[in-house]
Write a protein that holds these residues in place. Structure first.
Motif, PDB file in Angstrom:
ATOM      1  N   PHE A 282      70.560 -17.767  54.286  1.00 52.74           N
ATOM      2  CA  PHE A 282      70.727 -16.310  54.168  1.00 52.74           C
ATOM      3  C   PHE A 282      71.200 -15.784  55.519  1.00 52.74           C
ATOM      4  N   LYS A 283      72.282 -15.026  55.498  1.00 50.09           N
ATOM      5  CA  LYS A 283      72.742 -14.465  56.779  1.00 50.09           C
ATOM      6  C   LYS A 283      71.821 -13.336  57.239  1.00 50.09           C
ATOM      7  N   ASP A 284      71.182 -12.693  56.273  1.00 47.37           N
ATOM      8  CA  ASP A 284      70.235 -11.628  56.614  1.00 47.37           C
ATOM      9  C   ASP A 284      68.845 -12.020  56.111  1.00 47.37           C
ATOM     10  N   THR A 285      68.280 -13.032  56.756  1.00 47.05           N
ATOM     11  CA  THR A 285      66.974 -13.539  56.310  1.00 47.05           C
ATOM     12  C   THR A 285      65.891 -12.479  56.472  1.00 47.05           C
ATOM     13  N   ARG A 286      66.052 -11.596  57.452  1.00 45.22           N
ATOM     14  CA  ARG A 286      65.073 -10.500  57.608  1.00 45.22           C
ATOM     15  C   ARG A 286      64.958  -9.718  56.311  1.00 45.22           C
ATOM     16  N   LEU A 287      66.089  -9.393  55.689  1.00 47.80           N
ATOM     17  CA  LEU A 287      66.039  -8.611  54.454  1.00 47.80           C
ATOM     18  C   LEU A 287      65.584  -9.438  53.262  1.00 47.80           C
ATOM     19  N   GLU A 288      65.830 -10.739  53.304  1.00 50.30           N
ATOM     20  CA  GLU A 288      65.330 -11.602  52.236  1.00 50.30           C
ATOM     21  C   GLU A 288      63.791 -11.534  52.191  1.00 50.30           C
ATOM     22  N   PHE A 289      63.168 -11.487  53.365  1.00 46.82           N
ATOM     23  CA  PHE A 289      61.703 -11.332  53.419  1.00 46.82           C
ATOM     24  C   PHE A 289      61.279  -9.888  53.165  1.00 46.82           C
ATOM     25  N   TYR A 290      62.105  -8.962  53.577  1.00 41.64           N
ATOM     26  CA  TYR A 290      61.812  -7.532  53.409  1.00 41.64           C
ATOM     27  C   TYR A 290      61.554  -7.208  51.938  1.00 41.64           C
ATOM     28  N   LYS A 291      62.292  -7.887  51.061  1.00 36.84           N
ATOM     29  CA  LYS A 291      62.199  -7.605  49.622  1.00 36.84           C
ATOM     30  C   LYS A 291      60.792  -7.852  49.081  1.00 36.84           C
ATOM     31  N   THR A 292      60.104  -8.853  49.656  1.00 38.05           N
ATOM     32  CA  THR A 292      58.834  -9.288  49.034  1.00 38.05           C
ATOM     33  C   THR A 292      57.627  -9.246  49.977  1.00 38.05           C
ATOM     34  N   ASN A 293      57.797  -8.745  51.206  1.00 39.30           N
ATOM     35  CA  ASN A 293      56.655  -8.861  52.127  1.00 39.30           C
ATOM     36  C   ASN A 293      55.495  -7.941  51.758  1.00 39.30           C
ATOM     37  N   GLN A 294      55.706  -7.033  50.775  1.00 36.72           N
ATOM     38  CA  GLN A 294      54.590  -6.210  50.308  1.00 36.72           C
ATOM     39  C   GLN A 294      54.384  -6.389  48.797  1.00 36.72           C
ATOM     40  N   LYS A 295      54.594  -7.630  48.368  1.00 34.85           N
ATOM     41  CA  LYS A 295      54.523  -7.894  46.919  1.00 34.85           C
ATOM     42  C   LYS A 295      53.150  -7.613  46.333  1.00 34.85           C
ATOM     43  N   GLU A 296      52.105  -7.624  47.203  1.00 36.67           N
ATOM     44  CA  GLU A 296      50.752  -7.328  46.706  1.00 36.67           C
ATOM     45  C   GLU A 296      50.676  -5.916  46.110  1.00 36.67           C
ATOM     46  N   ILE A 297      51.475  -4.997  46.680  1.00 34.33           N
ATOM     47  CA  ILE A 297      51.527  -3.623  46.156  1.00 34.33           C
ATOM     48  C   ILE A 297      52.999  -3.247  45.998  1.00 34.33           C
ATOM     49  N   PRO A 298      53.623  -3.634  44.877  1.00 32.10           N
ATOM     50  CA  PRO A 298      55.079  -3.488  44.723  1.00 32.10           C
ATOM     51  C   PRO A 298      55.583  -2.055  44.816  1.00 32.10           C
ATOM     52  N   GLU A 299      54.691  -1.082  44.614  1.00 31.15           N
ATOM     53  CA  GLU A 299      55.125   0.327  44.667  1.00 31.15           C
ATOM     54  C   GLU A 299      55.649   0.725  46.049  1.00 31.15           C
ATOM     55  N   LEU A 300      55.261  -0.017  47.092  1.00 31.85           N
ATOM     56  CA  LEU A 300      55.615   0.385  48.461  1.00 31.85           C
ATOM     57  C   LEU A 300      57.091   0.170  48.769  1.00 31.85           C
ATOM     58  N   THR A 301      57.609  -0.985  48.403  1.00 30.04           N
ATOM     59  CA  THR A 301      59.011  -1.284  48.705  1.00 30.04           C
ATOM     60  C   THR A 301      59.908  -1.012  47.506  1.00 30.04           C
ATOM     61  N   GLY A 302      59.339  -1.051  46.318  1.00 27.70           N
ATOM     62  CA  GLY A 302      60.155  -0.886  45.119  1.00 27.70           C
ATOM     63  C   GLY A 302      61.224  -1.968  45.078  1.00 27.70           C
ATOM     64  N   LEU A 303      62.446  -1.563  44.755  1.00 29.03           N
ATOM     65  CA  LEU A 303      63.574  -2.515  44.735  1.00 29.03           C
ATOM     66  C   LEU A 303      64.418  -2.384  46.008  1.00 29.03           C
ATOM     67  N   VAL A 304      63.799  -1.928  47.085  1.00 25.32           N
ATOM     68  CA  VAL A 304      64.453  -1.696  48.380  1.00 25.32           C
ATOM     69  C   VAL A 304      65.384  -0.483  48.304  1.00 25.32           C
ATOM     70  N   ILE A 305      66.282  -0.467  47.316  1.00 23.64           N
ATOM     71  CA  ILE A 305      67.125   0.717  47.095  1.00 23.64           C
ATOM     72  C   ILE A 305      66.227   1.817  46.524  1.00 23.64           C
ATOM     73  N   PRO A 306      66.224   3.010  47.136  1.00 21.32           N
ATOM     74  CA  PRO A 306      65.351   4.081  46.611  1.00 21.32           C
ATOM     75  C   PRO A 306      65.766   4.532  45.211  1.00 21.32           C
ATOM     76  N   GLU A 307      64.799   5.105  44.508  1.00 20.79           N
ATOM     77  CA  GLU A 307      65.054   5.638  43.178  1.00 20.79           C
ATOM     78  C   GLU A 307      66.026   6.823  43.239  1.00 20.79           C
ATOM     79  N   ARG A 308      66.535   7.203  42.060  1.00 17.67           N
ATOM     80  CA  ARG A 308      67.462   8.347  41.991  1.00 17.67           C
ATOM     81  C   ARG A 308      66.661   9.646  42.052  1.00 17.67           C
ATOM     82  N   THR A 309      66.236  10.003  43.252  1.00 19.62           N
ATOM     83  CA  THR A 309      65.493  11.254  43.438  1.00 19.62           C
ATOM     84  C   THR A 309      66.286  12.121  44.399  1.00 19.62           C
ATOM     85  N   PHE A 310      66.525  13.350  44.004  1.00 16.32           N
ATOM     86  CA  PHE A 310      67.430  14.192  44.791  1.00 16.32           C
ATOM     87  C   PHE A 310      66.841  15.559  45.134  1.00 16.32           C
TER      88      PHE A 310
END
Length: 408
Positions: free
Chosen positions: A187-215
């Protein structure tokens, strides 16, 4: 009350650096000693004129940031670099030096991690209890953050819409973490590969990394903050953790200071590269908000799931990631399959006249020679011995001292 600013009226930039021992090249968990030497007493925050210094979660990382809102990014490379030189001057007596890039290539997080033990440590300790902060997603991840203001809901809508669609493109410009524990990770961006799952215990915190459609602020609270508060309640009995602090998406709304913070940028080898990247991202966001390529409605229509697919491939391949989703390419005025590198070349040409000329060389080097991850892999070649990797990353320390970009 925090003063409110309009879109692109001011900027906040944060850069995170590792402290590394000169003799062993291991991380040096002595940020408290650094801050004490500078201030004359132990403090977590130092006001050093235009730039402030502070501690981070782990004891070997120091954060440099604009001291309050900056009116321009164009003079920040020199200001950050002056602080880098000052810090390295202080660290010399401690046999230690700063290192850029998003990940130390040889660090073992299980044995080398020490958390910050001083002010705010109860928050860090609680995080550690919930998530075990010795993992890669916590203790070997240095980034650059861009903070951009919005005045009201109308401006928030435009800024959030533009930032959401640009997030998947960022690894194609700034990936800098291709090696961990002496191994090429794939992975060229291994930091982000870990970023996706480093809070998997509480998935609500990171979500899908991309924020929801809230405006709007109300919608953001209902969609993002309320689920976070509910999810953290069983773990945070004493209400220590703040919703702004807990939200770990790739861009987070800070309604406490009317800004959005972009967090998906890997830190580079020197401030010149970091600030050039920030300046380019800012100009591209201006162009998107200005509807140079597509309507606001088109920007808002993208789901987090569809954007995440594009980001996921970018994390692995950075500038070589191929975008075949034509609807996404149309958002940036393109009509056929492109690599991320080609998209950035196109966007750079579009905004080049608006970018201060001091950034041109850095951006052009990145676009021609590849992301720092690509250049590091080229420099490393097939020799992943500790000695060779160390020699490559010592060159990056020289780049930091001279404020120049790395070219293998």
């Amino acid at each position: 009350m925090t003063k409110k600013y309009h879109l692109f009226e001011v900027f906040g930039i944060e850069l995170e650096y590792m402290l590394v021992k000169n003799d062993t090249f291991k991380v040096a968990p002595i940020v408290d000693e650094l801050l004490t030497k500078k201030a004359g007493e132990l403090t977590a925050d130092i006001d050093n004129g235009a730039i402030a210094w502070s501690n981070e979660l782990v004891a070997h990382v120091v954060e440099l940031k604009t001291n309050g809102p900056a009116n321009s990014v164009d003079d920040l490379s020199k200001k950050f670099h002056a602080n880098v030189l000052e810090i390295n001057g202080i660290l010399k007596s401690l046999n230690t030096q700063l290192l850029g890039t998003a990940s130390h290539p040889l660090m073992n997080p299980n044995t080398d991690t020490q958390l910050w033990q001083h002010s705010y440590s109860e928050v860090y300790a609680l995080y550690n209890t919930i998530f075990n902060c010795k993992g890669y997603g916590w203790s070997n991840v240095q980034s650059t953050h861009i903070n951009l203001p919005f005045y009201d809901d109308t401006e928030f809508e435009k800024l959030h819409a533009a930032i959401r669609i640009i997030l998947p493109l960022l690894p194609g410009l700034c990936a800098s973490s291709p090696i961990l524990e002496g191994e090429i990770t794939g992975f060229k961006d291994t930091r982000l590969e870990f970023y996706k799952t480093n809070q998997k215990e509480i998935p609500e915190l990171t979500g899908l990394v991309i924020p929801e459609r809230t405006f709007s602020k109300l919608d953001y609270h209902a969609t993002i903050f309320e689920p976070i508060k509910r999810a953290i309640r069983p773990y945070d009995k004493n209400n220590i953790l703040d919703q702004h602090f807990l939200n770990s998406r790739g861009a987070i709304a800070r309604f406490d200071r009317n800004a959005i913070e972009i967090r998906l940028i890997d830190i580079q080898e020197c401030p010149k590269a970091d600030i050039a990247i920030c300046a380019l991202v800012i100009e591209v966001l201006k162009a998107i908000i200005n509807k140079d390529f597509c309507t606001l409605q088109a920007q808002k229509s993208w789901t987090k799931q569809d954007l995440y697919i594009i980001l996921n491939d970018a994390i692995k391949h950075a500038e070589n990631s191929r975008i075949e989703n034509l609807e996404y390419l149309i958002l940036f005025g393109l009509k056929k399959t492109q690599t991320l590198g080609d998209i950035w070349k196109h966007l750079y040409q579009h905004v080049k006249s608006k970018l201060h000329s001091s950034h041109h060389h850095s951006i052009e080097l990145i676009l021609e020679e590849g992301t720092l991850a690509t250049r590091l892999l080229k420099g490393t070649g097939k020799d992943t011995s500790e000695k060779h990797i160390t020699s490559i990353y010592r060159q990056l320390q020289d780049c930091l001292m001279t404020n120049t970009l790395y070219k293998p």
